[in-house]
Design an enzyme around this catalytic site. Structure first.
Site: not given
Ligand SMILES: Cc1ncc(C[n+]2csc(CCOP(=O)(O)OP(=O)(O)O)c2C)c(N)n1
Length: 668
Positions: A37, A77, A127-128, A165, A194, A268, A390, A417, A443, A475, A479
């Site tokens: 890139h 990138h 990973p953006l 991104g 950009n 790019h 919890s 999270e 989660f 729940d 859950h």
């Protein structure tokens, strides 16, 4: 076609020439690799040059100097930007040969920056959204360590380059909110504004007013021409004394200098091609052959790289001024070793559990472990994504980290999270602290991409994931994790613990804390469980991954294999089978990946040759690895249901009777 307009004269010709060295290396590296890139690094080369030559405090000769400024390339990138700068500033392991081996097998110059491959790469990005979210943890770690060890020895900035991104990704919302709330004023983000992404103009997909957005999150914002060295420098200088986290929107042109591709999405993520590179060299006034940096430019860059040595030496004097004891503790913390009496502490915790012999949910056992460990392991930094009561993550006496007051050791991450997990990766990458954070096990899906990055980048983050099965009850299926153990076990280099009782919980904590290069998940129950490991002999059995908890009385006829809350059910089934004269062993399997690492002899001795029954309140996926041909599985076959726990286990057939039945049918 018309000749492209000449480039406007630079604000600072010397810095432009230094930036052009980056541009040339980027073009050449991507061209040679036939992949990569070039656009982003060419657009941001001027701003990055200002940052690294005038602001960043670092010493390539001592790259892990604890008080160095941190730089995070969130737009991963554009990795050639970072690699070029590491080479130009003189990091010994980033040679010109490495730049020439960009994206090749075994090189330090991987497609995206990977933590651990080369010095100067603080976190793994690509990973953006991850890098900017990690940076919140990095900046927070700095503030917390400054509160603990003093501003003389901990006083550095966290700088980030992020693209459109990164700002579009949802995780950035969580990260920006957390940073703004906590007033992380030493965090400075340069946004490569950009207006281009892969598909084309950002007009295609986004109309956000980023400045207004950051402001709403409590950030200070500035907008500059990202190719104007003076403007960038003034903005960074101003940001350094801000009372809030900082966004500097840098207006740039992707592939700045390229004659036809500048400003287009064509620049790019593909090599520019020989013609375009030739044209760019002409426009930039760069006449050196590929991968050659003229002496004058090189010596300017190397001078910038040597600037930090004096600051580092001065810092060492400040470290000495802490006194021998505090200095040793600081260095121990940064290196990642546990306190000297750590094993004795764990032994005492286990002895207490045995003395009390109480029925406890493993989340409660975990809370008790923390009550005991937190006062003695000062690097533990707790938190939860708004499930503190919890998750049992807040140990007695733990004080909250608050906006502007970082003396506490507990973080209310809010209902974020993904942001929590990314911040924990940043905290772990910074060093000096061991982050743990909780939410409901279900989660883990909300932070899975980040758990994967903990594993990929060797970060010893500890995830406390409670409510780990239908055992959570009312729940209901939204859950109740059913496929989560399988999904997490599928991630390489991640220790997934599902402890069966208090002792295994303490053992899992011990392993999670000691493995500083491996992340851990502790999957913990809501429901109470009996103490099963009453016998104190045999050391940390969880470290074996699986072990015989109760051998058959006589030659084994069947092996019952279970994890977590279902180990007690397997034990009951063993008793029931014994009444029929059937000799069953129970194997507890708290951590499959650790069991896989044991010698074959040991694994064989645990698994035995008798038919096997697997018991786990999860789906079967993965269990066949252990079950063998003559086997049965007692567990979940679909989603759970909303009801009291007393009804759910019988409803789904996860009971001692069903396990005994399955065993009998294997023997008939
Ligand atoms: C989570 C994630 N989704 C998708 C991608 C693939 N990807 C890499 S760069 C990019 C476009 C990013 O645009 P921008 O940040 O503006 O970078 P620029 O085009 O300016 O280099 C995409 C979609 C990715 N790396 N990570």
């Amino acid at each position: 076609m018309n000749a492209p307009a000449p480039l406007p004269p630079p604000a600072n010709p010397k810095l432009r020439r230094m930036a052009n060295a980056i541009r040339a290396l980027v073009m050449d590296g991507v061209e040679k690799a036939k992949s990569g890139h070039p656009g982003m690094p060419m657009g941001m080369a001027d701003a990055a040059t200002v940052l690294f030559t005038q602001f960043m405090r670092f010493d390539p000769k001592v790259p892990d100097w604890p008080d160095r400024d941190r730089f995070i390339l969130s737009a991963g990138h554009g990795s050639m930007l970072l690699y070029s700068i590491l080479y130009l500033t003189g990091y010994p392991d980033m040679t010109i040969e490495e730049l020439q081996r960009f994206r090749q097998l075994g090189s330090k110059t991987a497609g995206h920056p990977e933590r651990g491959l080369a010095t100067g790469i603080e976190v793994t990005t690509g990973p953006l959204g991850q890098g900017i979210s990690n940076s919140v943890g990095v900046a927070l770690a700095e503030r917390i360590l400054a509160a603990q060890f003093g501003g003389d020895v901990v006083d550095h900035y966290t700088y980030v380059i992020a693209g459109d991104g990164c700002l579009m990704e949802g995780i950035s919302h969580e990260a920006l909110g957390l940073a703004g709330h906590l007033k992380l004023n030493k965090l400075i983000v340069l946004w490569d504004d950009n207006s281009i992404t892969i598909d084309g103009s950002t007009n295609l997909s986004v109309s956000d007013d980023q400045i207004a957005r950051f402001k709403a999150h409590g950030w200070a914002t500035q907008s500059v021409d990202g190719t104007n060295h003076d403007e960038v420098a003034a903005a960074i200088k101003k940001a350094q004394s801000s009372d809030r986290p900082n966004l500097i929107a840098c207006k740039t042109t992707i592939a700045f200098g390229a004659p036809t591709k500048a400003g287009t999405h064509g620049a790019h993520g593909t090599p520019l091609g020989a013609e375009e590179i030739k044209g760019a060299r002409e426009r930039l006034g760069w006449d050196s052959p590929p991968f050659v940096i003229p002496d004058d430019v090189m010596s300017e860059w190397r001078a910038a790289g040597s600037r930090g040595a004096a600051v580092r030496t001065a810092w060492e004097a400040k470290l000495n001024a802490l006194g021998a004891e505090k200095k040793a503790e600081f260095l121990r913390r940064m290196k990642g070793g546990v306190p000297a009496d750590f094993d004795a502490q764990i032994d005492k915790i286990c002895a207490d559990f045995r003395a009390k012999n109480a029925k406890l949910a493993t989340r409660q056992s975990s809370g008790a472990v923390l009550d005991a460990l937190v006062p003695n392991v000062p690097e533990l930094l707790g938190g939860s994504a708004d499930l503190t009561p919890s998750n049992n993550t807040k140990a007695k006496g733990m004080v909250d980290v608050k906006p502007g007051d970082y003396s506490g050791r507990y973080i209310h991450y809010g209902i974020r999270e993904h942001g929590m997990a990314a911040a924990m990766n940043g905290i772990a990458a910074h060093g000096g602290l061991i982050p743990y954070g909780g939410t409901f096990m279900c989660f883990t899906d909300y932070c899975r991409p980040t758990i994967r990055l903990s594993a990929l980048s060797d970060l010893g983050v500890i995830y406390i994931m409670t409510h780990d099965s239908i055992g959570l009850g009312e729940d209901g299926p939204t859950h109740q994790p059913v496929e989560h153990m399988a999904a997490l076990r599928a991630i390489p280099h991640l220790m997934v613990f599902r402890p069966a009782d208090s002792i295994e919980t303490a053992e899992a904590w011990s392993l999670a804390i000691k493995h500083r290069d491996t992340p851990s998940i502790l999957a913990l129950t809501r429901q109470g469980l009996p103490l099963l490991r009453t016998d104190p002999s045999g050391g940390n059995k969880t470290a074996l991954g699986a072990y015989v908890l109760a051998e058959a009385s006589g030659a084994r006829q069947v092996t019952l294999m279970a994890t977590g809350s279902e180990v007690a059910i397997a034990m009951e089934a063993r008793d029931a089978l014994a009444k029929d004269g059937i000799r069953a062993a129970v194997v507890s399997m708290p951590c499959w990946s650790l069991f896989e690492k044991q010698p074959e002899e040991y694994r064989k001795s645990v698994l035995g040759t008798a038919p096997r029954v697997g018991v786990e309140a999860q789906i079967r996926f993965g269990w066949d690895r252990w079950l063998g041909e003559k086997s049965a599985f007692v567990g979940m076959h679909g989603f759970g249901a909303s009801a009291p726990i007393e009804d759910l286990y019988p409803h789904f057939g996860i009971t001692a009777e069903k396990v005994a039945e399955a065993a009998r049918s294997l023997l008939s």
